[in-house]
Design an enzyme around this catalytic site. Structure first.
Site, PDB file in Angstrom:
ATOM      1  N   HIS A  72       0.832  -1.206   0.000  1.00 13.26           N
ATOM      2  CA  HIS A  72       0.000   0.000   0.000  1.00 13.26           C
ATOM      3  C   HIS A  72       0.866   1.255   0.000  1.00 13.26           C
ATOM      4  O   HIS A  72       1.824   1.353   0.757  1.00 13.26           O
ATOM      5  CB  HIS A  72      -0.918   0.008   1.229  1.00 13.26           C
ATOM      6  CG  HIS A  72      -2.086  -0.914   1.083  1.00 13.26           C
ATOM      7  ND1 HIS A  72      -3.176  -0.868   1.905  1.00 13.26           N
ATOM      8  CD2 HIS A  72      -2.335  -1.907   0.184  1.00 13.26           C
ATOM      9  CE1 HIS A  72      -4.048  -1.791   1.534  1.00 13.26           C
ATOM     10  NE2 HIS A  72      -3.558  -2.446   0.496  1.00 13.26           N
ATOM     11  N   TYR A 200      -9.465   5.016   7.697  1.00 11.52           N
ATOM     12  CA  TYR A 200      -9.568   5.335   9.121  1.00 11.52           C
ATOM     13  C   TYR A 200     -10.640   6.414   9.243  1.00 11.52           C
ATOM     14  O   TYR A 200     -10.467   7.509   8.703  1.00 11.52           O
ATOM     15  CB  TYR A 200      -8.250   5.887   9.658  1.00 11.52           C
ATOM     16  CG  TYR A 200      -7.130   4.877   9.768  1.00 11.52           C
ATOM     17  CD1 TYR A 200      -6.334   4.552   8.669  1.00 11.52           C
ATOM     18  CD2 TYR A 200      -6.865   4.240  10.985  1.00 11.52           C
ATOM     19  CE1 TYR A 200      -5.309   3.631   8.783  1.00 11.52           C
ATOM     20  CE2 TYR A 200      -5.824   3.313  11.105  1.00 11.52           C
ATOM     21  CZ  TYR A 200      -5.052   3.017   9.997  1.00 11.52           C
ATOM     22  OH  TYR A 200      -4.034   2.100  10.110  1.00 11.52           O
ATOM     23  N   PRO A 292      -3.976  -0.488  18.831  1.00  9.83           N
ATOM     24  CA  PRO A 292      -3.754  -0.957  17.453  1.00  9.83           C
ATOM     25  C   PRO A 292      -3.810   0.133  16.383  1.00  9.83           C
ATOM     26  O   PRO A 292      -3.434  -0.122  15.244  1.00  9.83           O
ATOM     27  CB  PRO A 292      -4.880  -1.972  17.240  1.00  9.83           C
ATOM     28  CG  PRO A 292      -5.928  -1.608  18.230  1.00  9.83           C
ATOM     29  CD  PRO A 292      -5.218  -1.014  19.404  1.00  9.83           C
ATOM     30  N   LYS A 296       1.342  -0.677  15.188  1.00 13.70           N
ATOM     31  CA  LYS A 296       2.774  -0.644  15.496  1.00 13.70           C
ATOM     32  C   LYS A 296       3.266  -1.842  16.323  1.00 13.70           C
ATOM     33  O   LYS A 296       4.481  -2.049  16.447  1.00 13.70           O
ATOM     34  CB  LYS A 296       3.122   0.654  16.246  1.00 13.70           C
ATOM     35  CG  LYS A 296       3.058   1.887  15.373  1.00 13.70           C
ATOM     36  CD  LYS A 296       4.116   1.853  14.298  1.00 13.70           C
ATOM     37  CE  LYS A 296       3.939   2.913  13.244  1.00 13.70           C
ATOM     38  NZ  LYS A 296       4.315   2.451  11.898  1.00 13.70           N
ATOM     39  N   TYR A 384       3.868   6.527  10.088  1.00 11.71           N
ATOM     40  CA  TYR A 384       3.029   5.392   9.699  1.00 11.71           C
ATOM     41  C   TYR A 384       3.853   4.325   8.987  1.00 11.71           C
ATOM     42  O   TYR A 384       3.705   3.133   9.261  1.00 11.71           O
ATOM     43  CB  TYR A 384       1.886   5.880   8.800  1.00 11.71           C
ATOM     44  CG  TYR A 384       0.790   4.860   8.618  1.00 11.71           C
ATOM     45  CD1 TYR A 384      -0.329   4.856   9.441  1.00 11.71           C
ATOM     46  CD2 TYR A 384       0.873   3.887   7.628  1.00 11.71           C
ATOM     47  CE1 TYR A 384      -1.336   3.916   9.286  1.00 11.71           C
ATOM     48  CE2 TYR A 384      -0.125   2.939   7.461  1.00 11.71           C
ATOM     49  CZ  TYR A 384      -1.231   2.959   8.299  1.00 11.71           C
ATOM     50  OH  TYR A 384      -2.218   2.016   8.140  1.00 11.71           O
TER      51      TYR A 384
HETATM   52  C1  PHB Z   1      -5.367  -4.692  10.638  1.00 13.20           C
HETATM   53  O1  PHB Z   1      -5.255  -4.977   9.425  1.00 13.20           O
HETATM   54  O2  PHB Z   1      -5.806  -5.497  11.462  1.00 13.20           O
HETATM   55  C2  PHB Z   1      -4.989  -3.329  11.079  1.00 13.20           C
HETATM   56  C3  PHB Z   1      -4.446  -2.448  10.157  1.00 13.20           C
HETATM   57  C4  PHB Z   1      -4.132  -1.166  10.557  1.00 13.20           C
HETATM   58  C5  PHB Z   1      -4.355  -0.765  11.841  1.00 13.20           C
HETATM   59  C6  PHB Z   1      -4.874  -1.653  12.774  1.00 13.20           C
HETATM   60  C7  PHB Z   1      -5.200  -2.940  12.389  1.00 13.20           C
HETATM   61  O3  PHB Z   1      -4.068   0.500  12.200  1.00 13.20           O
END
Ligand code: PHB
Ligand code: APR
Length: 389
Positions: A72, A200, A292, A296, A384
């Site tokens: 990505h 997000y 989460p 990280k 990120y």
């Molecule tokens: C996930 O794919 O489970 C995942 C991805 C990004 C995040 C948290 C969880 O910020």
């Protein structure tokens, strides 16, 4: 039995450390409380920084990730009814890879098996001893029989509820913690992801995240009250609530289906200092937990064991203890930056019980600034994709 490094815990931290040490010619034994299937059954985040992928490559366990992982170059932030893309690759030159933690664990387990290294699963009553002397050892029971593993060093890679950190005397350790007043309800479904990139979403009803495991398997999360139980969240209710927290296009594009996994996880930031106690070293979740948001956790475990493996290599190859003496400070400096980043992402994206209208407006102003300022979006991107090791 005797080994150079006794590793407690066969999660990603312990397994990756084991393979790095093996690559440097340092023999090691892993003691794990659970069975391999149990370890593989734990569903966690699935986003790898380039540094983490490079470490998998270094130990020869990255081949499947390159084949099956999704690379990505950006993420989307949704707020105020619209979506805004953050072009991370354009800002930093780096990408992230979507590849489940379960798959990382499986690839590392297979690499360990192929290398013929010793792993003792279902080891009960694992206990580190004498790590404040030059002769540490780890005791455990297997099938009711008591055993002892003598070693030069102990690596505590046994997660947040492990025995390693718990065996340090309270006066030698300082802990820092923040508990967030909500949880994440996550589901996995055999459906194509709603969007090519992660979304997000900051919404008045609470945070939502659209992520994925592959082009045909999706993972979605909803902020939920800590007291909620999964029985209160049948699939229909989950999808309805998710739709309410997404923009119109996402609602149109969303493909729903039966969940194949559903769980609620609390959110917490936690750091233990230092990460070294004589001849015992903590790495990964044993030393720190992040919420989460930003994914990280696994990536920090990887940078910890990178530093730790180099420190052990320096000790054995050059008879220098500079690396092991510097491990804790070096690891913590990167850990705290990721703790800061995941706390900040969490604070900006979730609805807090006491934020009021003022707090909600501040979040929107910050998000708007982020997507319109090159400096701010570059700062987000840099963190990120992962700060350098
Ligand atoms: C996930 O794919 O489970 C995942 C991805 C990004 C995040 C948290 C969880 O910020
Ligand atoms: N004895 C032996 N093994 C133990 C003990 C014990 N007393 N206590 C815990 N373990 C094992 C657990 O069963 C687990 O398999 O230690 C392992 C720790 O693994 P994780 O919890 O996965 O922690 P870590 O390897 O540090 O992984 C980093 O990345 O996505 C994040 O938080 C997520 O797990 C993740 C982390």
């Amino acid at each position: 039995m005797r080994t150079k490094v006794a590793i407690i815990g066969a999660g990603p931290a312990g397994l990756l450390l084991g393979q790095l040490l093996h690559a440097y010619g340092i023999d090691n034994v892993i003691l794990e409380r659970q069975t391999p299937d149990y370890v593989l059954g734990r569903i966690r985040a699935g986003l790898l920084e380039e540094g983490t992928v490079a470490l998998l490559d270094e130990v020869g366990a990255g081949e499947r990730a390159h084949r099956e992982g999704l690379v990505h170059e950006g993420i989307e932030l949704a707020f105020g009814g619209a979506r805004h893309r953050i072009a991370m690759k354009a800002a930093t030159g780096k990408t992230v890879m979507i590849y489940g933690q379960t798959e990382v664990t499986l690839d590392l387990m297979n690499a360990r098996k192929a290398a013929g290294l010793t792993s003792i699963y279902q080891a009960a009553d694992v206990m580190p001893h004498d790590f404040d002397t030059d002769h540490p050892r780890v005791s455990y029971r297997r099938d009711g029989v008591a055993h002892e593993l003598a070693c030069d060093f102990i690596a505590g890679c046994d997660g947040s509820h492990g025995v390693s950190r718990a065996s340090v005397k309270a006066s030698a350790i300082q802990t820092f913690e923040r508990i967030y007043p909500f949880g994440w309800l996550g589901i996995l479904s055999e459906t194509p992801p709603v969007s090519h990139e992660l979304i997000y979403s900051n919404h008045a009803r609470g945070f939502a995240l659209c992520t994925m495991r592959s082009t045909h398997r999706s993972r979605y999360y909803l902020q939920c009250p800590l007291e909620d139980r999964i029985e209160q969240w049948p699939d229909d209710r989950f999808w309805d609530e998710l739709k309410r927290r997404l923009d119109r296009k996402a609602v149109d594009d969303l493909v729903t289906g039966p969940s194949i996994e559903k769980s609620i996880a609390p959110l917490r930031s936690f750091v233990a200092e230092p990460m070294r106690f004589g001849r015992m070293f903590l790495a990964g979740d044993a030393a720190h937990i992040v919420p989460p948001t930003g994914a990280k956790g696994l990536n920090l475990a990887a940078s910890d064991v990178h530093y730790l493996s180099l420190a052990f290599r320096e000790f054995y190859d050059e008879r220098s203890s500079a690396g092991i003496d510097g491990y804790s400070a070096k690891a913590l400096s990167r850990v705290w930056k990721a703790v800061r980043f995941s706390w900040w992402m969490t604070s900006m994206l979730h609805k807090f019980p006491d934020q009021g209208e003022f707090g909600a407006r501040i979040q929107l102003a910050e998000l708007d600034y982020l997507v319109s300022s090159k400096a701010a979006s570059t700062s987000l991107s840099e963190n990120y994709v992962g700060l350098p090791y």
